[in-house]
Design a protein around this motif. Structure first.
Motif: not given
Length: 209
Positions: A34-55
């Motif tokens: 669910q890319h819209i939910r992902w792009l709206s999440s705090k994980t996407f907005k506030l986490c580093s690119w590295e952490v997003q990749g890990m998630a």
């Protein structure tokens, strides 16, 4: 890096994971992202690119775990999955905006695991769609089986109005399922007609003696 205080949770407070350990998703099962939910999440907005990749990696890797959709509640195993050392993994777990954000403890047959509500919902959706797909295949198989039955009965002399009798065709198909375990051949269909006649379901066609 923001950190959070880890609080011990007793086993009695941990929920049981609702999917059985033996339930698997095969290679053809499709997990929605669910890319819209992902792009709206705090994980996407506030986490580093590295952490997003890990998630995202943990989301995918959880599909291979048992039970499906969970992760091990073990720093060493998680570190191996993310290709980091255990001290780095411990830091990531303490971080409020780490790759394990919103993962929480659960139990599966006494084993403590980690679950994520969104991942669980996606896995349940995939399992439900697989069940519907399997039912659809069964419906198609039933349609083809009844079609072959009608064609065989027609070739043996049953009239069109008889072949349109859904109850009769259903009875004969059920009898064949119980008595014929392999491929149905003409002698099986002849036997089905003879059984139907004996039961009074239908009159004997001229071609069947």
């Amino acid at each position: 890096m923001n950190s959070r205080k880890l609080v011990a949770i007793s086993t009695a407070e941990i929920e049981e994971y609702p999917i059985a350990r033996e339930t698997r998703l095969d290679g053809h099962s499709f997990i929605k992202w669910q890319h819209i939910r992902w792009l709206s999440s705090k994980t996407f907005k506030l986490c580093s690119w590295e952490v997003q990749g890990m998630a995202r990696a943990l989301f995918d890797l959880s599909q291979l775990e048992s039970p499906v959709g969970t992760l091990p509640d073990d720093d060493a195993e998680l570190a191996h999955m993310l290709r980091v050392d255990t001290s780095r993994m411990a830091d990531l777990r303490r971080s409020e905006y780490g790759p394990l954000r919103n993962w929480r403890p659960c139990l599966s047959e006494g084993e403590r695991r980690l679950m994520h509500p969104v991942v669980l919902a996606q896995v349940q959706d995939a399992l439900e769609r697989r069940e519907i797909h399997e039912l659809s295949k069964e419906d198609k198989a039933t349609y083809q089986r009844l079609k072959r039955l009608r064609e065989a009965l027609k070739s043996l002399g049953l009239a069109g109005e008889v072949l349109e009798d859904e109850r009769l065709i259903g009875r004969m198909d059920e009898w064949l399922k119980q008595t014929c375990k392999g491929n149905r051949r003409m002698p099986h269909y002849e036997a089905a007609i003879q059984h139907a006649v004996a039961q009074g379901w239908v009159g004997r066609p001229a071609s069947v003696r």
